[in-house]
Write a protein that holds these residues in place. Structure first.
Motif, PDB file in Angstrom:
ATOM      1  N   TRP A  20     100.244 -49.115   1.070  1.00 29.11           N
ATOM      2  CA  TRP A  20     100.181 -50.812   0.396  1.00 29.11           C
ATOM      3  C   TRP A  20     100.295 -50.938   2.259  1.00 29.11           C
ATOM      4  O   TRP A  20     101.132 -50.764   2.550  1.00 29.11           O
ATOM      5  CB  TRP A  20     101.081 -50.697  -0.732  1.00 29.11           C
ATOM      6  CG  TRP A  20     102.510 -50.476   0.323  1.00 29.11           C
ATOM      7  CD1 TRP A  20     103.692 -51.297   0.464  1.00 29.11           C
ATOM      8  CD2 TRP A  20     103.003 -49.221  -0.082  1.00 29.11           C
ATOM      9  NE1 TRP A  20     104.685 -50.266   1.170  1.00 29.11           N
ATOM     10  CE2 TRP A  20     104.341 -49.444   0.498  1.00 29.11           C
ATOM     11  CE3 TRP A  20     103.017 -47.962  -0.619  1.00 29.11           C
ATOM     12  CZ2 TRP A  20     104.937 -47.756   0.417  1.00 29.11           C
ATOM     13  CZ3 TRP A  20     103.650 -47.015  -0.679  1.00 29.11           C
ATOM     14  CH2 TRP A  20     104.568 -46.908  -0.088  1.00 29.11           C
ATOM     15  N   ALA A  22     100.856 -55.897   3.490  1.00 26.14           N
ATOM     16  CA  ALA A  22     101.196 -57.498   3.016  1.00 26.14           C
ATOM     17  C   ALA A  22      99.941 -58.329   3.512  1.00 26.14           C
ATOM     18  O   ALA A  22     100.467 -59.322   4.167  1.00 26.14           O
ATOM     19  CB  ALA A  22     102.421 -58.258   3.239  1.00 26.14           C
ATOM     20  N   GLY A  56      98.860 -55.944  -1.201  1.00 28.56           N
ATOM     21  CA  GLY A  56     100.531 -55.389  -1.901  1.00 28.56           C
ATOM     22  C   GLY A  56     100.690 -54.120  -2.913  1.00 28.56           C
ATOM     23  O   GLY A  56     102.061 -54.149  -2.843  1.00 28.56           O
ATOM     24  N   GLU A 215     110.950 -60.267  -3.453  1.00 25.42           N
ATOM     25  CA  GLU A 215     109.734 -58.983  -3.853  1.00 25.42           C
ATOM     26  C   GLU A 215     108.904 -59.142  -2.197  1.00 25.42           C
ATOM     27  O   GLU A 215     108.710 -57.438  -2.162  1.00 25.42           O
ATOM     28  CB  GLU A 215     108.790 -59.916  -4.927  1.00 25.42           C
ATOM     29  CG  GLU A 215     109.579 -58.755  -6.242  1.00 25.42           C
ATOM     30  CD  GLU A 215     108.941 -59.708  -7.942  1.00 25.42           C
ATOM     31  OE1 GLU A 215     109.008 -58.933  -8.764  1.00 25.42           O
ATOM     32  OE2 GLU A 215     108.339 -60.779  -7.064  1.00 25.42           O
ATOM     33  N   TYR A 216     108.723 -60.281  -1.963  1.00 29.63           N
ATOM     34  CA  TYR A 216     108.174 -60.246  -0.609  1.00 29.63           C
ATOM     35  C   TYR A 216     108.483 -60.259   0.242  1.00 29.63           C
ATOM     36  O   TYR A 216     107.906 -58.553   1.177  1.00 29.63           O
ATOM     37  CB  TYR A 216     107.400 -61.682  -0.240  1.00 29.63           C
ATOM     38  CG  TYR A 216     106.651 -61.437   0.792  1.00 29.63           C
ATOM     39  CD1 TYR A 216     104.715 -61.268   0.535  1.00 29.63           C
ATOM     40  CD2 TYR A 216     106.411 -62.876   1.813  1.00 29.63           C
ATOM     41  CE1 TYR A 216     104.378 -61.734   1.550  1.00 29.63           C
ATOM     42  CE2 TYR A 216     105.840 -62.729   2.756  1.00 29.63           C
ATOM     43  CZ  TYR A 216     104.578 -62.147   3.416  1.00 29.63           C
ATOM     44  OH  TYR A 216     103.894 -61.998   3.917  1.00 29.63           O
ATOM     45  N   LEU A 219     108.379 -56.307   0.519  1.00 31.54           N
ATOM     46  CA  LEU A 219     107.072 -56.029   0.604  1.00 31.54           C
ATOM     47  C   LEU A 219     106.970 -55.814   1.987  1.00 31.54           C
ATOM     48  O   LEU A 219     106.231 -54.737   2.304  1.00 31.54           O
ATOM     49  CB  LEU A 219     105.784 -56.534  -0.380  1.00 31.54           C
ATOM     50  CG  LEU A 219     104.339 -56.101   0.348  1.00 31.54           C
ATOM     51  CD1 LEU A 219     104.497 -54.858  -0.457  1.00 31.54           C
ATOM     52  CD2 LEU A 219     103.781 -57.674  -0.450  1.00 31.54           C
ATOM     53  N   SER A 223     106.713 -52.109   3.702  1.00 26.84           N
ATOM     54  CA  SER A 223     105.638 -51.502   4.635  1.00 26.84           C
ATOM     55  C   SER A 223     105.523 -50.956   6.074  1.00 26.84           C
ATOM     56  O   SER A 223     105.398 -50.340   6.218  1.00 26.84           O
ATOM     57  CB  SER A 223     104.455 -53.349   4.934  1.00 26.84           C
ATOM     58  OG  SER A 223     104.157 -53.485   3.492  1.00 26.84           O
ATOM     59  N   ILE A 258     107.793 -49.198  -5.682  1.00 28.98           N
ATOM     60  CA  ILE A 258     106.305 -49.428  -4.912  1.00 28.98           C
ATOM     61  C   ILE A 258     105.483 -48.147  -5.392  1.00 28.98           C
ATOM     62  O   ILE A 258     104.275 -48.287  -5.006  1.00 28.98           O
ATOM     63  CB  ILE A 258     105.754 -50.318  -3.869  1.00 28.98           C
ATOM     64  CG1 ILE A 258     104.755 -50.748  -3.787  1.00 28.98           C
ATOM     65  CG2 ILE A 258     106.823 -49.019  -2.873  1.00 28.98           C
ATOM     66  CD1 ILE A 258     104.875 -51.395  -2.688  1.00 28.98           C
TER      67      ILE A 258
END
Length: 289
Positions: A20, A22, A56, A215-216, A219, A223, A258
């Motif tokens: 995944w 972003a 994502g 959440e971002y 992420l 990553s 995730i």
């Protein structure tokens, strides 16, 4: 870094574990076929087709033809909000759907080759020009035959139209988070960097991206951690700390959410590199034998 423009122009490989990132991913297949396992659905891409999806969510290339050749472009999220696509398409993409074109364009081979070269070797000015042209090409998809594959049971919420002021705020928020995600930051820090109220920052980001600020941030951390786990000289605790997680337990919980596996299992599986022959289906091996 997880928020940068990246371009791969090559024969697609088979991915042993989902990954995944972003960024929004755009794939164009010059020749052959390629099979993806997405979050809740599968996609087969054929020569002359392009697909678009939000990177994502975990995704994985599971099979390709021997002659497959493609370009994969990872475009920072902020460019997604520049796209003038129908709101229902935008909303479904950011919530996990995959868009695939079905009418090959005779100019795509030359254009994607040029855009790839500009993005990889042309310097910032050419890269920006290539992104602008690429976004226009994607916008044109709505006037051509295409289909959307949605994850089973997906209930996509609406993603609001982004006006100029909101776009500026989101752009600055993404820049701040990309620079500082490895540090201990919260919504107050993020909002202060843009000089807006924390509640407004949380609201405009959620409405525009379908994600909360937290959440971002997670992420981007995940990553970054994903890349570190593929290195030989780091352990899981070291990865957790370097990625911005305050504790190993918080890292393990976020990673399992995730990836569906522990960081240790991901590291083990991602480091395993079987031979090309062992990746072939039995009938393929017989044919070659």
């Amino acid at each position: 870094m997880p928020n940068q423009l990246r371009v791969s122009h090559q024969q697609p490989g088979i991915m042993l574990t989902p990954h995944w990132h972003a960024q929004v991913e755009i794939n164009y297949l010059f020749r052959g076929t390629m099979d993806y396992r997405m979050h809740g659905h599968s996609v087969r891409l054929k020569a002359g087709e392009l697909c678009i999806f939000w990177g994502g969510l975990p995704h994985q290339s599971v099979d390709t033809s021997d002659d497959a050749f493609y370009v994969a472009m990872h475009i920072p999220l902020i460019h997604f909000f520049r796209l003038r696509l129908p709101p229902e398409v935008t909303g479904k993409l950011i919530h996990g759907a995959t868009l695939v074109t079905t009418a090959p364009d005779g100019s795509d081979d030359d254009n994607f080759n040029r855009w790839s070269d500009y993005m990889r070797n042309g310097g910032p000015a050419k890269a920006d020009h290539a992104i602008d042209e690429l976004l226009l090409r994607i916008e044109r998809v709505q006037f051509e035959p295409f289909y959307l594959i949605e994850p089973g049971g997906m209930t996509a919420g609406a993603v609001d139209h982004v006006d100029n002021q909101s776009f500026s705020n989101i752009s600055n928020i993404c820049d701040y988070i990309a620079t500082n995600f490895r540090h201990d930051i919260d919504s107050i820090d993020i909002a202060s960097s843009v000089d807006i109220h924390p509640k407004y920052a949380m609201s405009v980001f959620k409405k525009s991206t379908g994600m909360t600020l937290n959440e971002y941030v997670n992420l981007l951390r995940l990553s970054y951690a994903q890349a570190l786990l593929m290195q030989d000289d780091v352990n899981v605790l070291q990865v957790a700390m370097e990625s911005g997680f305050g504790s190993l337990s918080a890292f393990n919980k976020a990673f399992r959410k995730i990836a569906g596996m522990s960081p240790s299992d991901f590291r083990r599986d991602s480091r395993f590199r079987p031979s090309a022959a062992s990746l072939r289906r039995p009938e393929q091996a017989e044919e070659l034998g």
